[in-house]
Write a protein that holds these residues in place. Structure first.
Motif, PDB file in Angstrom:
ATOM      1  N   THR A   1       0.865  -1.175   0.000  1.00 35.45           N
ATOM      2  CA  THR A   1       0.000   0.000   0.000  1.00 35.45           C
ATOM      3  C   THR A   1       0.900   1.224   0.000  1.00 35.45           C
ATOM      4  O   THR A   1       1.848   1.306   0.778  1.00 35.45           O
ATOM      5  CB  THR A   1      -0.929   0.009   1.234  1.00 35.45           C
ATOM      6  OG1 THR A   1      -1.712  -1.190   1.202  1.00 35.45           O
ATOM      7  CG2 THR A   1      -1.853   1.213   1.213  1.00 35.45           C
ATOM      8  N   VAL A   2       0.602   2.145  -0.904  1.00 32.98           N
ATOM      9  CA  VAL A   2       1.414   3.333  -1.082  1.00 32.98           C
ATOM     10  C   VAL A   2       0.523   4.569  -0.949  1.00 32.98           C
ATOM     11  O   VAL A   2      -0.559   4.614  -1.529  1.00 32.98           O
ATOM     12  CB  VAL A   2       2.095   3.331  -2.469  1.00 32.98           C
ATOM     13  CG1 VAL A   2       2.938   4.575  -2.673  1.00 32.98           C
ATOM     14  CG2 VAL A   2       2.933   2.076  -2.661  1.00 32.98           C
ATOM     15  N   LYS A   3       0.991   5.551  -0.185  1.00 34.03           N
ATOM     16  CA  LYS A   3       0.285   6.828  -0.087  1.00 34.03           C
ATOM     17  C   LYS A   3       0.608   7.623  -1.349  1.00 34.03           C
ATOM     18  O   LYS A   3       1.772   7.726  -1.742  1.00 34.03           O
ATOM     19  CB  LYS A   3       0.753   7.608   1.141  1.00 34.03           C
ATOM     20  CG  LYS A   3       0.037   8.940   1.323  1.00 34.03           C
ATOM     21  CD  LYS A   3       0.661   9.786   2.407  1.00 34.03           C
ATOM     22  CE  LYS A   3       0.184   9.347   3.751  1.00 34.03           C
ATOM     23  NZ  LYS A   3       0.547  10.293   4.829  1.00 34.03           N
ATOM     24  N   VAL A   4      -0.435   8.172  -1.993  1.00 35.21           N
ATOM     25  CA  VAL A   4      -0.241   8.918  -3.234  1.00 35.21           C
ATOM     26  C   VAL A   4      -1.065  10.204  -3.220  1.00 35.21           C
ATOM     27  O   VAL A   4      -2.069  10.303  -2.520  1.00 35.21           O
ATOM     28  CB  VAL A   4      -0.620   8.076  -4.474  1.00 35.21           C
ATOM     29  CG1 VAL A   4       0.320   6.903  -4.639  1.00 35.21           C
ATOM     30  CG2 VAL A   4      -2.053   7.606  -4.405  1.00 35.21           C
ATOM     31  N   PHE A   5      -0.616  11.166  -3.976  1.00 35.01           N
ATOM     32  CA  PHE A   5      -1.326  12.429  -4.143  1.00 35.01           C
ATOM     33  C   PHE A   5      -1.747  12.565  -5.597  1.00 35.01           C
ATOM     34  O   PHE A   5      -1.074  12.052  -6.489  1.00 35.01           O
ATOM     35  CB  PHE A   5      -0.424  13.610  -3.757  1.00 35.01           C
ATOM     36  CG  PHE A   5      -0.164  13.709  -2.289  1.00 35.01           C
ATOM     37  CD1 PHE A   5      -0.977  14.488  -1.479  1.00 35.01           C
ATOM     38  CD2 PHE A   5       0.893  13.019  -1.716  1.00 35.01           C
ATOM     39  CE1 PHE A   5      -0.735  14.568  -0.121  1.00 35.01           C
ATOM     40  CE2 PHE A   5       1.145  13.093  -0.360  1.00 35.01           C
ATOM     41  CZ  PHE A   5       0.324  13.876   0.450  1.00 35.01           C
ATOM     42  N   SER A   6      -2.845  13.276  -5.833  1.00 32.62           N
ATOM     43  CA  SER A   6      -3.279  13.516  -7.209  1.00 32.62           C
ATOM     44  C   SER A   6      -2.802  14.875  -7.711  1.00 32.62           C
ATOM     45  O   SER A   6      -2.947  15.188  -8.879  1.00 32.62           O
ATOM     46  CB  SER A   6      -4.799  13.416  -7.323  1.00 32.62           C
ATOM     47  OG  SER A   6      -5.406  14.353  -6.474  1.00 32.62           O
ATOM     48  N   LYS A   7      -2.269  15.702  -6.812  1.00 31.75           N
ATOM     49  CA  LYS A   7      -1.642  16.967  -7.204  1.00 31.75           C
ATOM     50  C   LYS A   7      -0.580  17.307  -6.176  1.00 31.75           C
ATOM     51  O   LYS A   7      -0.434  16.620  -5.168  1.00 31.75           O
ATOM     52  CB  LYS A   7      -2.671  18.082  -7.341  1.00 31.75           C
ATOM     53  CG  LYS A   7      -3.425  18.432  -6.076  1.00 31.75           C
ATOM     54  CD  LYS A   7      -4.436  19.513  -6.392  1.00 31.75           C
ATOM     55  CE  LYS A   7      -5.442  19.667  -5.286  1.00 31.75           C
ATOM     56  NZ  LYS A   7      -6.495  20.597  -5.622  1.00 31.75           N
ATOM     57  N   ASN A   8       0.159  18.352  -6.432  1.00 35.17           N
ATOM     58  CA  ASN A   8       1.262  18.741  -5.563  1.00 35.17           C
ATOM     59  C   ASN A   8       0.796  18.834  -4.105  1.00 35.17           C
ATOM     60  O   ASN A   8      -0.149  19.560  -3.805  1.00 35.17           O
ATOM     61  CB  ASN A   8       1.829  20.082  -6.029  1.00 35.17           C
ATOM     62  CG  ASN A   8       3.124  20.420  -5.349  1.00 35.17           C
ATOM     63  OD1 ASN A   8       3.234  20.356  -4.132  1.00 35.17           O
ATOM     64  ND2 ASN A   8       4.111  20.794  -6.133  1.00 35.17           N
TER      65      ASN A   8
END
Length: 131
Positions: free
Chosen positions: A43-50
C-alpha cells in the motif's frame, strides 16, 4: 469488418461514494494466488496533485504484484480526486505485462495543480525497488 480476438478484461472500475473516489483494476491478492502467481501486496500513499497545496489530500493505492515476474497484477485506489486516471495507467501496465523496473523510463506529465511529481507508478517503483 475487422476480426479481433477477444482477450478478456481486467474488470477495471471507477465510482464515487460521496466525496470518496474509488477505482481498481486487475486481481486482488487472493485471486492472484489462486491463479498461481507468487503474489504480494503493498500500500502506497499517493497524491493527485502537488501536496504543498492546502486542498491536497493523500489517497492510497494497494498494488498486487508477482514477486518472481516483477509485474503488477492489480491496483485499487481511493482518494478525494483523480483516482480513475491513475487506475487506467495501472490497467495498461497490467495488460502489457510491463515489468516494475521499466516504470522509471516512462515520460510522465507534470502540472502542479493537476498532477504530482511522483506519479503512483513511480511511487510503486520506488517502494518495490528501494530506489
Amino acid at each position: 469488418g475487422i476480426k479481433k480476438e477477444y482477450k478478456g478484461v481486467l474488470q477495471s472500475f471507477a465510482t464515487s461514494f460521496f466525496e470518496l473516489k474509488i477505482a481498481g483494476t486487475g486481481l486482488k491478492k487472493r485471486a492472484a494466488e489462486e491463479a498461481g502467481y507468487k503474489a504480494e501486496s503493498i500500500t502506497v500513499k499517493v497524491f493527485s496533485k502537488n501536496p504543498s497545496f492546502s486542498d491536497s489530500e493523500a489517497g492510497e493505492v494497494e498494488v498486487i504484484y508477482d514477486i518472481e515476474q516483477k509485474v503488477v497484477l492489480g491496483a485499487f485506489m481511493t482518494g478525494r480526486e483523480a483516482v480513475a486516471q491513475f487506475i487506467d495507467l495501472f490497467a495498461f501496465v497490467i495488460y502489457k505485462k510491463i515489468p516494475v523496473e521499466e516504470f522509471i523510463d516512462f515520460d510522465y506529465s507534470y502540472s502542479p495543480t493537476t498532477a504530482v511529481v511522483w506519479n503512483p507508478l513511480l511511487a510503486v517503483y520506488r517502494k518495490l525497488t528501494g530506489r
